[in-house]
Structures are given as structure tokens and as C-alpha cells.
Motif scaffolding. Structure first.
Motif, mmCIF file in Angstrom:
data_model
loop_
_atom_site.group_PDB
_atom_site.id
_atom_site.type_symbol
_atom_site.label_atom_id
_atom_site.label_comp_id
_atom_site.label_asym_id
_atom_site.label_seq_id
_atom_site.Cartn_x
_atom_site.Cartn_y
_atom_site.Cartn_z
ATOM 1 N N GLY A 28 -10.596 -0.591 10.516
ATOM 2 C CA GLY A 28 -10.732 -1.648 9.512
ATOM 3 C C GLY A 28 -10.462 -1.143 8.107
ATOM 4 O O GLY A 28 -9.798 -1.810 7.313
ATOM 5 N N TYR A 29 -10.965 0.044 7.807
ATOM 6 C CA TYR A 29 -10.757 0.631 6.475
ATOM 7 C C TYR A 29 -9.256 0.845 6.224
ATOM 8 O O TYR A 29 -8.740 0.490 5.166
ATOM 9 C CB TYR A 29 -11.502 1.956 6.351
ATOM 10 C CG TYR A 29 -11.484 2.514 4.952
ATOM 11 C CD1 TYR A 29 -12.520 2.247 4.069
ATOM 12 C CD2 TYR A 29 -10.421 3.303 4.500
ATOM 13 C CE1 TYR A 29 -12.508 2.750 2.774
ATOM 14 C CE2 TYR A 29 -10.403 3.801 3.213
ATOM 15 C CZ TYR A 29 -11.443 3.523 2.347
ATOM 16 O OH TYR A 29 -11.421 4.010 1.067
ATOM 17 N N SER A 30 -8.585 1.392 7.210
ATOM 18 C CA SER A 30 -7.154 1.651 7.075
ATOM 19 C C SER A 30 -6.377 0.346 6.869
ATOM 20 O O SER A 30 -5.507 0.263 5.998
ATOM 21 C CB SER A 30 -6.655 2.382 8.315
ATOM 22 O OG SER A 30 -5.276 2.628 8.231
ATOM 23 N N ASP A 31 -6.686 -0.656 7.666
ATOM 24 C CA ASP A 31 -6.023 -1.956 7.521
ATOM 25 C C ASP A 31 -6.321 -2.566 6.159
ATOM 26 O O ASP A 31 -5.423 -3.075 5.481
ATOM 27 C CB ASP A 31 -6.484 -2.921 8.614
ATOM 28 C CG ASP A 31 -5.883 -2.630 9.970
ATOM 29 O OD1 ASP A 31 -4.992 -1.756 10.075
ATOM 30 O OD2 ASP A 31 -6.305 -3.292 10.947
ATOM 31 N N GLY A 32 -7.578 -2.534 5.753
ATOM 32 C CA GLY A 32 -7.963 -3.120 4.474
ATOM 33 C C GLY A 32 -7.337 -2.403 3.297
ATOM 34 O O GLY A 32 -6.889 -3.028 2.335
ATOM 35 N N TYR A 33 -7.293 -1.078 3.366
ATOM 36 C CA TYR A 33 -6.695 -0.302 2.281
ATOM 37 C C TYR A 33 -5.221 -0.659 2.125
ATOM 38 O O TYR A 33 -4.750 -0.920 1.015
ATOM 39 C CB TYR A 33 -6.844 1.200 2.546
ATOM 40 C CG TYR A 33 -6.338 2.038 1.396
ATOM 41 C CD1 TYR A 33 -7.201 2.431 0.386
ATOM 42 C CD2 TYR A 33 -4.997 2.407 1.300
ATOM 43 C CE1 TYR A 33 -6.744 3.175 -0.693
ATOM 44 C CE2 TYR A 33 -4.531 3.146 0.231
ATOM 45 C CZ TYR A 33 -5.404 3.528 -0.765
ATOM 46 O OH TYR A 33 -4.948 4.252 -1.835
ATOM 47 N N ALA A 34 -4.501 -0.674 3.238
ATOM 48 C CA ALA A 34 -3.066 -0.993 3.187
ATOM 49 C C ALA A 34 -2.845 -2.400 2.639
ATOM 50 O O ALA A 34 -1.975 -2.617 1.785
ATOM 51 C CB ALA A 34 -2.453 -0.858 4.574
ATOM 52 N N GLU A 35 -3.637 -3.353 3.104
ATOM 53 C CA GLU A 35 -3.476 -4.726 2.645
ATOM 54 C C GLU A 35 -3.831 -4.852 1.166
ATOM 55 O O GLU A 35 -3.108 -5.481 0.395
ATOM 56 C CB GLU A 35 -4.351 -5.659 3.491
ATOM 57 C CG GLU A 35 -4.063 -7.141 3.287
ATOM 58 C CD GLU A 35 -4.761 -7.728 2.081
ATOM 59 O OE1 GLU A 35 -4.211 -8.659 1.475
ATOM 60 O OE2 GLU A 35 -5.860 -7.243 1.728
ATOM 61 N N GLY A 36 -4.931 -4.238 0.749
ATOM 62 C CA GLY A 36 -5.338 -4.319 -0.652
ATOM 63 C C GLY A 36 -4.335 -3.678 -1.588
ATOM 64 O O GLY A 36 -3.962 -4.253 -2.612
ATOM 65 N N TYR A 37 -3.874 -2.484 -1.230
ATOM 66 C CA TYR A 37 -2.910 -1.768 -2.079
ATOM 67 C C TYR A 37 -1.591 -2.519 -2.148
ATOM 68 O O TYR A 37 -1.050 -2.761 -3.228
ATOM 69 C CB TYR A 37 -2.692 -0.352 -1.549
ATOM 70 C CG TYR A 37 -1.892 0.517 -2.477
ATOM 71 C CD1 TYR A 37 -2.521 1.290 -3.438
ATOM 72 C CD2 TYR A 37 -0.501 0.553 -2.419
ATOM 73 C CE1 TYR A 37 -1.795 2.088 -4.316
ATOM 74 C CE2 TYR A 37 0.237 1.341 -3.286
ATOM 75 C CZ TYR A 37 -0.411 2.104 -4.230
ATOM 76 O OH TYR A 37 0.318 2.876 -5.099
ATOM 77 N N ASN A 38 -1.052 -2.885 -0.987
ATOM 78 C CA ASN A 38 0.253 -3.538 -0.948
ATOM 79 C C ASN A 38 0.245 -4.909 -1.608
ATOM 80 O O ASN A 38 1.204 -5.285 -2.282
ATOM 81 C CB ASN A 38 0.739 -3.666 0.500
ATOM 82 C CG ASN A 38 1.079 -2.330 1.108
ATOM 83 O OD1 ASN A 38 1.297 -1.347 0.417
ATOM 84 N ND2 ASN A 38 1.114 -2.274 2.425
ATOM 85 N N THR A 39 -0.845 -5.651 -1.440
ATOM 86 C CA THR A 39 -0.924 -6.976 -2.052
ATOM 87 C C THR A 39 -1.101 -6.859 -3.563
ATOM 88 O O THR A 39 -0.407 -7.534 -4.334
ATOM 89 C CB THR A 39 -2.081 -7.782 -1.439
ATOM 90 O OG1 THR A 39 -1.849 -7.919 -0.042
ATOM 91 C CG2 THR A 39 -2.178 -9.156 -2.069
ATOM 92 N N GLN A 40 -1.994 -6.002 -4.006
ATOM 93 C CA GLN A 40 -2.247 -5.848 -5.442
ATOM 94 C C GLN A 40 -1.004 -5.336 -6.161
ATOM 95 O O GLN A 40 -0.688 -5.797 -7.258
ATOM 96 C CB GLN A 40 -3.420 -4.898 -5.688
ATOM 97 C CG GLN A 40 -3.798 -4.730 -7.138
ATOM 98 C CD GLN A 40 -4.411 -5.985 -7.734
ATOM 99 O OE1 GLN A 40 -5.036 -6.784 -7.049
ATOM 100 N NE2 GLN A 40 -4.222 -6.169 -9.029
ATOM 101 N N CYS A 41 -0.314 -4.390 -5.562
ATOM 102 C CA CYS A 41 0.892 -3.826 -6.183
ATOM 103 C C CYS A 41 2.135 -4.657 -5.894
ATOM 104 O O CYS A 41 3.228 -4.295 -6.321
ATOM 105 C CB CYS A 41 1.105 -2.392 -5.697
ATOM 106 S SG CYS A 41 -0.078 -1.215 -6.373
ATOM 107 N N GLN A 42 1.978 -5.742 -5.157
ATOM 108 C CA GLN A 42 3.073 -6.644 -4.798
ATOM 109 C C GLN A 42 4.219 -5.900 -4.130
ATOM 110 O O GLN A 42 5.389 -6.092 -4.458
ATOM 111 C CB GLN A 42 3.544 -7.419 -6.020
ATOM 112 C CG GLN A 42 2.465 -8.288 -6.600
ATOM 113 C CD GLN A 42 2.884 -9.015 -7.852
ATOM 114 O OE1 GLN A 42 3.872 -8.674 -8.488
ATOM 115 N NE2 GLN A 42 2.115 -10.023 -8.213
ATOM 116 N N ILE A 43 3.875 -5.023 -3.188
ATOM 117 C CA ILE A 43 4.878 -4.249 -2.462
ATOM 118 C C ILE A 43 5.442 -5.058 -1.309
ATOM 119 O O ILE A 43 6.641 -5.244 -1.187
ATOM 120 C CB ILE A 43 4.276 -2.924 -1.957
ATOM 121 C CG1 ILE A 43 3.873 -2.064 -3.156
ATOM 122 C CG2 ILE A 43 5.239 -2.190 -1.050
ATOM 123 C CD1 ILE A 43 3.108 -0.811 -2.794
#
Length: 78
Positions: A28-43
Motif C-alpha cells: 500500500g505504501y509503495s502504491d500510495g507513494y507512486a500515486e501521490g508523487y506522480n499525481t502531484q508532479c503531474q507526471i
């Protein structure tokens, strides 16, 4: 002798389920980190497992998403 065997089985069962809970949190942490980073940085959009019924996965996801968002913000401020 039976008591030792019973305690050993109980310990192994507890250890097994504890390892599973830790693994679900990590996923869950890995999924959440990727989603949070990619969404916030608009990647890009990020597909996640999304096992929301698992409390360990959900807790890890929320913690990871917060960390990912914070890391994105920090990387933009460098």
C-alpha cells in the motif's frame, strides 16, 4: 511436550500473519507513494492494486501518498 508444540504452532501462526500484514502495508505504501508523487508532479496517472478492504494496505497507501506528495513538493523547491 504438547505445550511446547502448541506454543510453537501459535508462535509460527502469529509470525506468519504479522509478516502478511507488514507486506500489505508495504504494498500500500509503495502504491500510495507512486500515486501521490506522480499525481502531484503531474507526471502520469498511476494504476494501483487498490485493496481498500485491507486496513493494512489502506494505512500504508495513505502514508505513502502523503510522503509522495511531500517529496514532489520538495523536489520542485530545490
Amino acid at each position: 511436550m504438547r505445550v511446547i508444540l502448541l506454543l510453537s504452532i501459535l508462535f509460527l501462526a502469529f509470525w506468519f500473519f504479522q509478516q502478511r500484514a507488514d507486506g500489505r502495508y508495504d504494498t500500500g505504501y509503495s502504491d500510495g507513494y507512486a500515486e501521490g508523487y506522480n499525481t502531484q508532479c503531474q507526471i502520469r496517472s498511476t494504476l494501483v492494486e487498490g485493496d481498500w478492504d485491507d486496513s493494512n494496505y489502506s494505512a500504508g497507501y495513505n502514508d505513502g501518498r502523503n510522503a509522495g506528495v511531500q517529496d514532489c513538493i520538495a523536489s520542485r523547491n530545490r
